[in-house]
Design an enzyme around this catalytic site. Structure first.
Site, short mmCIF file in Angstrom:
data_model
loop_
_atom_site.label_atom_id
_atom_site.label_comp_id
_atom_site.label_asym_id
_atom_site.label_seq_id
_atom_site.Cartn_x
_atom_site.Cartn_y
_atom_site.Cartn_z
N TRP A 272 0.91 -1.31 -0.03
CA TRP A 272 0.15 0.05 -0.06
C TRP A 272 0.97 1.22 -0.21
O TRP A 272 0.32 2.30 0.43
CB TRP A 272 -0.88 0.09 1.25
N HIS A 273 1.91 1.11 -0.71
CA HIS A 273 2.74 2.46 -0.75
C HIS A 273 2.45 3.18 -2.22
O HIS A 273 3.32 3.43 -2.72
CB HIS A 273 4.24 2.19 -0.93
N TYR A 274 1.21 3.25 -2.37
CA TYR A 274 0.77 3.80 -3.74
C TYR A 274 1.21 5.15 -4.00
O TYR A 274 1.30 6.14 -2.94
CB TYR A 274 -0.53 3.82 -4.07
#
Length: 341
Positions: A272-274
């Site tokens: 979830w490091h978008y």
């Protein structure tokens, strides 16, 4: 938005009860909208509001307010792969506590996300959500322990041993591979289509291979076998267990233990490091992150980032928010920012 040059006028939103509201900016020149919906939500909001590639907006029958071909482009995520660490006894659940930063651009982390007690599988919901990709299709409020247990029971091919141990996480820092975000429809409550193109660039894939090799050697080391009280595992067995323990929507191949390149592609998951989608200099200005070609609209979130490190970007986003908050206040007062080391 109205006038010769588009100008933000207000926002349309729903409250927690689902009731629709409108809020409008005042006539003051200081009045503006700060969009902070994240790397996925912010480009989606721009597109739904008519800011983006004209041809794509017209396909969805959205009136083009401001043409910008870069909205939704350059989407990136730090790909993560995991190596399973078997334990002979139950392990205490824990989040990430140690991070190893390598010279090869790979971050190595450890997590004991699973344990076993009285023949019942216990798991930390965060790591389980990462390992079981299909849970991401459920709304957050429905991701209950019961839902997780039900999913595990449906997945009878998952070996029971996969939930008795921990994981070595390997993540790529500053990935070169990028993708795009596109609208599926004009319903603001529906997620857009996002493609990150994990490992499309050969350099990213090679870094993953190097990281998996390092993680596997760690699990085989004397330090780990003494800690886990397990015999040294062969590389094939470690990879086989890791492939089985990892559950995403990517089809698996029979050569996952023979080709580390295929192992990386088949077992990749998100952490979830978008970031990306509204890059500085393309969608927002370099000085103040105002949306190019639109007045009274500014973006302050990870969608403006060109790159993201392998660790949690939360602190970076918070620092950016504080910086921009101070900058806005001082610009209004006609002062300059002063930094002290």
């Amino acid at each position: 938005m109205s006038g010769k040059r588009p100008k933000a006028a207000g926002v349309l939103f729903k409250d927690e009860n689902g009731d629709l509201h409108q809020a409008f900016l005042s006539d003051s020149r200081r009045s503006e909208i700060i969009l902070s919906c994240g790397a996925i939500g912010t480009p989606q909001m721009l597109l739904l509001s008519g800011v983006g590639p004209r041809n794509e907006l017209e396909e969805k029958k959205i009136s083009a307010v401001a043409h910008n071909e870069f909205v939704g482009t350059g989407m990136a995520d730090n790909p993560m792969n995991t190596i399973f660490v078997p334990f002979k006894k139950p392990v205490e659940q824990s989040l990430i506590q140690t991070v190893g930063i390598t010279k090869m651009g790979v971050y190595i982390e450890a997590s004991s996300g699973f344990g076993q007690s009285n023949d019942s599988i216990q798991c930390h919901h965060g790591i389980m959500s990462a390992e079981i990709g299909q849970l991401s299709t459920l709304p957050p409020k429905q991701r209950t322990p019961e839902a997780i247990q039900a999913y595990i029971k449906r997945k009878k091919d998952i070996p029971h041993e996969a939930f008795k141990g921990g994981f070595i996480l390997e993540k790529i820092a500053n990935p070169i591979s990028t993708g795009q975000l596109r609208l599926i429809n004009t319903n603001v409550e529906d997620n857009p289509s996002v493609t990150f193109n994990y490992f499309k660039h050969p350099r990213d894939l090679q870094r993953c291979v190097d990281g998996i090799r390092m993680a596997t050697k760690m699990v085989q080391s004397e330090h780990f076998t003494n800690f886990t009280q397990c015999d040294k595992q062969t590389t094939d067995k470690i990879l086989n267990i890791s492939v089985s323990a990892n559950v995403n929507l990517v089809p698996k191949h029979t050569n996952d233990t023979k080709s580390l390149e295929q192992f990386c592609k088949d077992t990749v998951i998100t952490i979830w490091h978008y970031h990306g989608g509204c890059h500085v200099g393309k969608v927002v200005s370099r000085r103040d992150q105002k949306v190019l070609g639109v007045d009274r609209l500014r973006i302050v979130d990870g969608s403006v980032f060109d790159e993201s490190p392998g660790t949690n970007p939360q602190a970076t986003v918070m620092m950016m928010g504080r910086y921009m908050g101070l900058k806005i206040l001082r610009d209004r007062l006609g002062k300059q920012l002063v930094f002290r080391g």
